[in-house]
Design an enzyme around this catalytic site. Sequence first.
Site, PDB file in Angstrom:
ATOM      1  CE  LYS A  36      -0.205  -0.224   4.981  1.00 28.25           C
ATOM      2  NZ  LYS A  36      -0.693   0.499   6.128  1.00 28.25           N
ATOM      3  NE  ARG A 131      -5.719   1.081  11.957  1.00 27.74           N
ATOM      4  CZ  ARG A 131      -4.514   0.919  11.430  1.00 27.74           C
ATOM      5  NH1 ARG A 131      -3.544   1.745  11.747  1.00 27.74           N
ATOM      6  NH2 ARG A 131      -4.256  -0.070  10.608  1.00 27.74           N
ATOM      7  CG  HIS A 163      -3.277  -4.083  12.125  1.00 30.69           C
ATOM      8  ND1 HIS A 163      -2.223  -4.780  11.571  1.00 30.69           N
ATOM      9  CD2 HIS A 163      -2.921  -2.772  12.062  1.00 30.69           C
ATOM     10  CE1 HIS A 163      -1.283  -3.923  11.196  1.00 30.69           C
ATOM     11  NE2 HIS A 163      -1.666  -2.703  11.495  1.00 30.69           N
ATOM     12  NE  ARG A 219      -2.360  -7.779   8.102  1.00 28.83           N
ATOM     13  CZ  ARG A 219      -2.932  -8.132   9.261  1.00 28.83           C
ATOM     14  NH1 ARG A 219      -3.585  -9.286   9.362  1.00 28.83           N
ATOM     15  NH2 ARG A 219      -2.878  -7.342  10.306  1.00 28.83           N
ATOM     16  CE1 TYR A 263      12.264  31.647   2.314  1.00 27.27           C
ATOM     17  CE2 TYR A 263      11.787  29.300   2.431  1.00 27.27           C
ATOM     18  CZ  TYR A 263      11.815  30.484   1.718  1.00 27.27           C
ATOM     19  OH  TYR A 263      11.399  30.495   0.421  1.00 27.27           O
ATOM     20  CB  CYS A 310      13.180  25.590   1.548  1.00 21.53           C
ATOM     21  SG  CYS A 310      14.414  26.567   2.409  1.00 21.53           S
ATOM     22  CG  MET A 311       7.685  23.459  -1.351  1.00 27.62           C
ATOM     23  SD  MET A 311       6.514  24.503  -2.219  1.00 27.62           S
ATOM     24  CE  MET A 311       5.713  25.347  -0.872  1.00 27.62           C
ATOM     25  CG  ASP A 312      10.826  23.918  -4.228  1.00 25.96           C
ATOM     26  OD1 ASP A 312       9.846  23.163  -4.304  1.00 25.96           O
ATOM     27  OD2 ASP A 312      10.749  25.166  -4.248  1.00 25.96           O
TER      28      ASP A 312
HETATM   29  C1  LIG Z   1      -3.739  -4.111   8.087  1.00 23.87           C
HETATM   30  C2  LIG Z   1      -2.266  -4.026   7.968  1.00 23.87           C
HETATM   31  N1  LIG Z   1      -1.537  -5.145   7.969  1.00 23.87           N
HETATM   32  C3  LIG Z   1      -0.196  -5.116   7.861  1.00 23.87           C
HETATM   33  C4  LIG Z   1       0.473  -3.921   7.754  1.00 23.87           C
HETATM   34  C5  LIG Z   1       1.968  -3.935   7.675  1.00 23.87           C
HETATM   35  O1  LIG Z   1       2.510  -3.367   8.825  1.00 23.87           O
HETATM   36  P1  LIG Z   1       4.092  -3.236   8.966  1.00 23.87           P
HETATM   37  O2  LIG Z   1       4.507  -2.222   7.959  1.00 23.87           O
HETATM   38  O3  LIG Z   1       4.292  -2.763  10.352  1.00 23.87           O
HETATM   39  O4  LIG Z   1       4.631  -4.568   8.669  1.00 23.87           O
HETATM   40  C6  LIG Z   1      -0.253  -2.720   7.764  1.00 23.87           C
HETATM   41  C7  LIG Z   1       0.443  -1.441   7.698  1.00 23.87           C
HETATM   42  O5  LIG Z   1       0.245  -0.554   8.461  1.00 23.87           O
HETATM   43  C8  LIG Z   1      -1.663  -2.769   7.863  1.00 23.87           C
HETATM   44  O6  LIG Z   1      -2.398  -1.648   7.841  1.00 23.87           O
END
Ligand SMILES: Cc1ncc(COP(=O)(O)O)c(C=O)c1O
Length: 372
Positions: A36, A131, A163, A219, A263, A310-312
């Site tokens: 992701k 969550r 999670h 995961r 700045y 700065c920004m850039d």
């Molecule tokens: C639902 C879920 N599973 C697994 C992960 C992976 O977590 P990590 O990057 O700590 O391995 C995330 C990331 O935040 C997540 O949202």
Amino acid sequence: MAGPQAEAVIDLDAYRQNLHNLAACAPDAQLMAVVKANAYGHGMAACARAAREAGADWLGVATIAEARALREAGDTGDVLCWLGSPGADFAGAIDHGIQVTASGVAQLDEIVAASSAKAKVQLKVDTGLSRNGAYGQEWPRLPDAAVAAQAAGKIAVTGVWSHLACADEPDSPANEMQERAFRDAVSAMEAAGLEPGLRHLANSAATLTRHSSHFDLVRVGIASYGINPDPALRYKTELTPVMTLRGRLAAVKRVAAGSGVSYGHTYFTERETTLGLVPMGYGDGIARTASDKAQVAVAGRRVPVAGIICMDQFVIDFGDAEAKAGDVATLFGPGADGEPSAADWAESAGTIGYEIVTRLGGRIERTYRGVR
Ligand SMILES: Cc1ncc(COP(=O)(O)O)c(C=O)c1O
């Protein structure tokens, strides 16, 4: 050709090796590579391909749009997504063979309504992160609703998951508490007459340190990119940072003692000195809170950030060391050329390594090593 002005070099060999090493931590579980947020800034399509080459059974993303992007990039394997607001395009996900998560009864109803083909659905239970996921009395109701939808031929339940809140603190009692709540939730699901399918709970930190949390699948996100989930976390697995962030100095100049830099003049040169200008800033995701604190490496030596980022762009102070425009400044990487790590930048910025890599923006060119 001098190469890009600002570049994140992504070492796919390191990424594949990290995934192999993480898989070895959980030999009885399947592996999901979490890609992701543009693979935590590393580039989703390339990392997804490399993850499959490394044998990842699953890819995990937050949104349906990310999952669809994986399909557009040619991925045909198992993909799970888990974050959809009401009205999310569940029909589009289901049509593309993407597995979706139901975090409550209302969401399951939406999935069922969108399901022309039989949707593959995993149920999410909130075991203590507060969550997403079915919480409290909603948990028994969610498996009950899933039993009915499955019996009606609308969905196939393929998994149950949750999670962890404190996996990067292995001694936290929250881990044991959540694991127990997860086991209870799976039992309740079975009692409702539902085969749980894949049970999964562990993120990177739990994969590295907590065998009892591995269940049927782990995961892994941050550790696959070679970053320790928490600098205090100890584990034996070898992980190599996948990203090297570097830029070519846009300018170098000699300035007088007592010159204010950037700045707000938070930095004044103590003596005559050489300043270099790195062509990246907070507009590229470089943390402004690392101003006056972080370091970069140029030709194997550490050079401090001078003044406000700065920004850039931002300024570094070479002192009397030799430097010229076009020299490569490495912000962070595996350390092979003496550069800091993303964790070092996180410490300077008062944040976590996750944010340092994930926030990098589109002006930074990703270039890939180890493409097969
Ligand atoms: C639902 C879920 N599973 C697994 C992960 C992976 O977590 P990590 O990057 O700590 O391995 C995330 C990331 O935040 C997540 O949202």
